[in-house]
Design a protein around this motif. Structure first.
Motif, short mmCIF file in Angstrom:
data_model
loop_
_atom_site.label_atom_id
_atom_site.label_comp_id
_atom_site.label_asym_id
_atom_site.label_seq_id
_atom_site.Cartn_x
_atom_site.Cartn_y
_atom_site.Cartn_z
N GLY A 180 0.82 -1.20 0.00
CA GLY A 180 0.00 0.00 0.00
C GLY A 180 0.85 1.24 0.00
N PRO A 181 0.24 2.43 0.13
CA PRO A 181 0.98 3.69 0.03
C PRO A 181 2.06 3.86 1.09
CG PRO A 181 -1.26 4.05 0.83
CD PRO A 181 -1.20 2.65 0.33
N VAL A 184 5.12 2.22 -0.16
CA VAL A 184 5.73 2.81 -1.36
C VAL A 184 6.43 4.12 -1.06
CG1 VAL A 184 5.16 3.85 -3.59
CG2 VAL A 184 4.10 1.67 -2.92
N GLU A 185 5.85 4.95 -0.22
CA GLU A 185 6.31 6.33 -0.05
C GLU A 185 7.80 6.46 0.27
OE1 GLU A 185 4.87 10.56 1.87
OE2 GLU A 185 3.96 8.70 2.60
N VAL A 195 5.49 3.43 -10.46
CA VAL A 195 5.15 2.43 -9.46
C VAL A 195 4.28 1.38 -10.14
CG1 VAL A 195 4.00 1.97 -7.26
CG2 VAL A 195 5.23 4.14 -7.59
N ALA A 197 1.62 -1.68 -9.50
CA ALA A 197 0.73 -2.28 -8.52
C ALA A 197 0.03 -3.48 -9.17
CB ALA A 197 -0.31 -1.26 -8.04
N ASP A 208 -3.08 -5.13 -4.64
CA ASP A 208 -2.45 -4.07 -3.87
C ASP A 208 -3.46 -2.96 -3.59
OD1 ASP A 208 0.05 -5.33 -3.85
OD2 ASP A 208 0.69 -4.36 -5.71
N ILE A 213 -2.30 3.98 -3.28
CA ILE A 213 -1.06 4.34 -3.98
C ILE A 213 -1.32 5.49 -4.94
CG2 ILE A 213 0.71 3.51 -5.57
CD1 ILE A 213 0.34 0.71 -4.30
N ASN A 214 -2.45 5.48 -5.64
CA ASN A 214 -2.80 6.57 -6.53
C ASN A 214 -2.91 7.89 -5.76
OD1 ASN A 214 -4.10 7.58 -9.23
ND2 ASN A 214 -5.55 8.18 -7.64
N LEU A 230 1.51 5.47 -12.45
CA LEU A 230 1.17 4.17 -11.87
C LEU A 230 0.82 3.22 -13.00
CD1 LEU A 230 0.53 2.42 -9.38
CD2 LEU A 230 -1.70 3.54 -9.25
#
Length: 455
Positions: A180-181, A184-185, A195, A197, A208, A213-214, A230
């Motif tokens: 999840g975000p 990723v961050e 990225v 997913a 995911d 994430i978006n 993405l």
């Protein structure tokens, strides 16, 4: 009276008693019947595709589709000048997929051999578009990186190695098999080309946190002036989510989603190999990757890693689209989901297993593991099912940092009936009883086990 007719030619195949050619190029040929029977008899002792619950790849199509495929095996897809209707049918499929994935307007894409090629092409576009942004901002272009989770297919790591991109792989956790975000961050910076997913992992069939994430990438775009796209790896899920979870946002309804790959030969219900890459719009494709060439009398635009390839599976994909439509695909997917839920119920009823991620959005499959310590493990169960009943149900360890977790996965496809589900559940129960009595698989058996998540 002695006959001059060769008995093998009269009564059967001469390779019933002779060794087959296997190490040297044959000096002489053979009749078509002999060649056909030689190959057919080799394949007769292979696994039964109907019992292969490891593969995501389609193993059955309607007779009408098979006739269409057979009638066009000689047609080379790349020869657009000679076969313009085939080229048009490819474009129809791309437009239909763009519509299915909620593209906001006119778009573009490509037919590929499968999702592996589609991912390579999509990621190449991410790299080249990143380079354009870097050059425009006066920043260096020598250290690109790509972020994805440990739940991806190995092709993502192949892309990074083949095309000199740093892979930033988010590890999984023993109790969390998607990303999840928040995962990723920490890996994002100005050198991130994109990225990736996953929509429907091969490990557990879940997705995911694509919405999260978006939203992260939108915030990064505003706060740090970094437009990081993405890409959705919908190899398996791209033909499932639109029909089972139509209100779930994962596609071009999300602003940072710029490209999507999907395997037609998985839940697109076509034999291998056919895949698709669809872009949000024309601007998402790096134009320098598109070749214009005069070949066989017509100027073509090509965006592909392959050149000559058969047309049959493109035509078969279009056949499925017009044959089933949205209502047909939804009917098929819901049948598979119903049988998967029933199988999950019966596996839980065995009393030895924990089903993973029930109640979440998921591919039509059952991922499960032993709920407690036994005198056998999941690999033993997979072996016993194969040896005793011919089922191919994979067992595998999860990627880092969840490598201590072992999972089994039973994929429920279009051809798996309720009777098959009931039989498989009984066979799993019986396999566990057998293993309890004999104390697990023998070491010689374990040496023969397949320990991957399938394809």
């Amino acid at each position: 009276m002695t006959s001059s007719i060769d008995p093998a030619a009269l009564y059967g195949n001469r390779f019933i008693t002779q060794e087959v050619p296997s190490t040297e190029f044959p000096v002489d040929g053979m009749t078509g019947v002999d060649a056909m029977r030689l190959v057919a008899e080799d394949l007769a002792i292979e696994g039964d595709p109907a019992r292969n619950l490891a593969t995501f790849v389609t193993t059955w199509m309607e007779p009408e589709a098979q006739r269409l495929i057979a009638a066009n095996l000689h047609r080379n897809f790349i020869d657009h000048a000679e076969y313009p209707r085939t080229a048009e049918i490819e474009q129809r499929c791309i437009r239909m997929l763009a519509d299915l994935f909620h593209a906001p307007g006119e778009t573009t894409g490509a037919r590929t051999q499968g999702s592996s090629e589609a991912i390579m092409l999509g990621a190449l576009s991410l790299k080249w578009k990143w380079r354009e942004r870097q050059e425009a901002a006066g920043r260096p272009t020598d250290r690109p990186n790509l972020i994805f989770g440990g739940d991806v297919h190995v092709v993502w790591e192949k892309f990074c190695r083949y095309f000199d991109v740093e892979p930033r792989i988010v590890p999984l956790q023993p109790d969390k098999f998607t990303i999840g975000p928040e995962d990723v961050e920490p890996h994002l910076d100005e050198n991130t080309i994109g990225v990736a997913a996953v929509l429907g992992t091969t490990f557990t069939g879940h997705r995911d946190d694509i919405v999260g994430i978006n939203d992260l990438l939108l915030r990064i775009r505003t706060e740090r002036d970094l437009d990081i796209p993405l890409h959705i790896d919908g190899a398996s899920g791209g033909f499932v989510w639109p029909f089972l979870y139509p209100d779930s946002k994962w596609d071009f309804r999300l602003e940072q989603v710029r490209s999507i790959n999907v395997s037609g030969h998985k839940f697109g219900l076509v034999y291998p190999g056919i895949g698709w890459l669809v872009f949000r719009d024309r601007s998402a494709l790096a134009e320098p990757l598109v070749f214009k060439e005069n070949y066989l009398g017509k100027t073509d635009e090509t965006f592909t890693l392959n050149f000559s390839t058969g047309s049959s599976m493109v035509l078969a994909q279009y056949y499925n689209f017009v044959r089933y439509g949205r209502s047909g695909y939804e009917y098929i997917m819901r049948n598979m989901q119903t049988n998967a839920e029933n199988l999950a119920d019966q596996i839980e009823a065995v009393g030895r297993f924990e089903v993973i991620g029930r109640g979440q959005e998921q591919l039509p499959l059952v991922a499960f593991k032993l709920a407690q310590a036994e005198n056998f493990d999941e690999f033993d169960v997979a072996w016993q099912l194969s040896a005793e009943r011919g089922w191919m149900v994979p067992a595998y360890t999860m990627p880092p940092d969840a490598q201590e977790v072992t999972i089994m996965r039973a994929l429920v496809k279009q051809t798996m009936s309720r009777e098959h589900v009931d039989t498989l559940a009984r066979d799993i129960h019986d396999a566990c009883d057998t293993l309890t009595q004999k104390g697990g698989a023998h070491e010689s058996e374990r040496a023969k086990m397949v320990t991957g998540p399938g394809h």
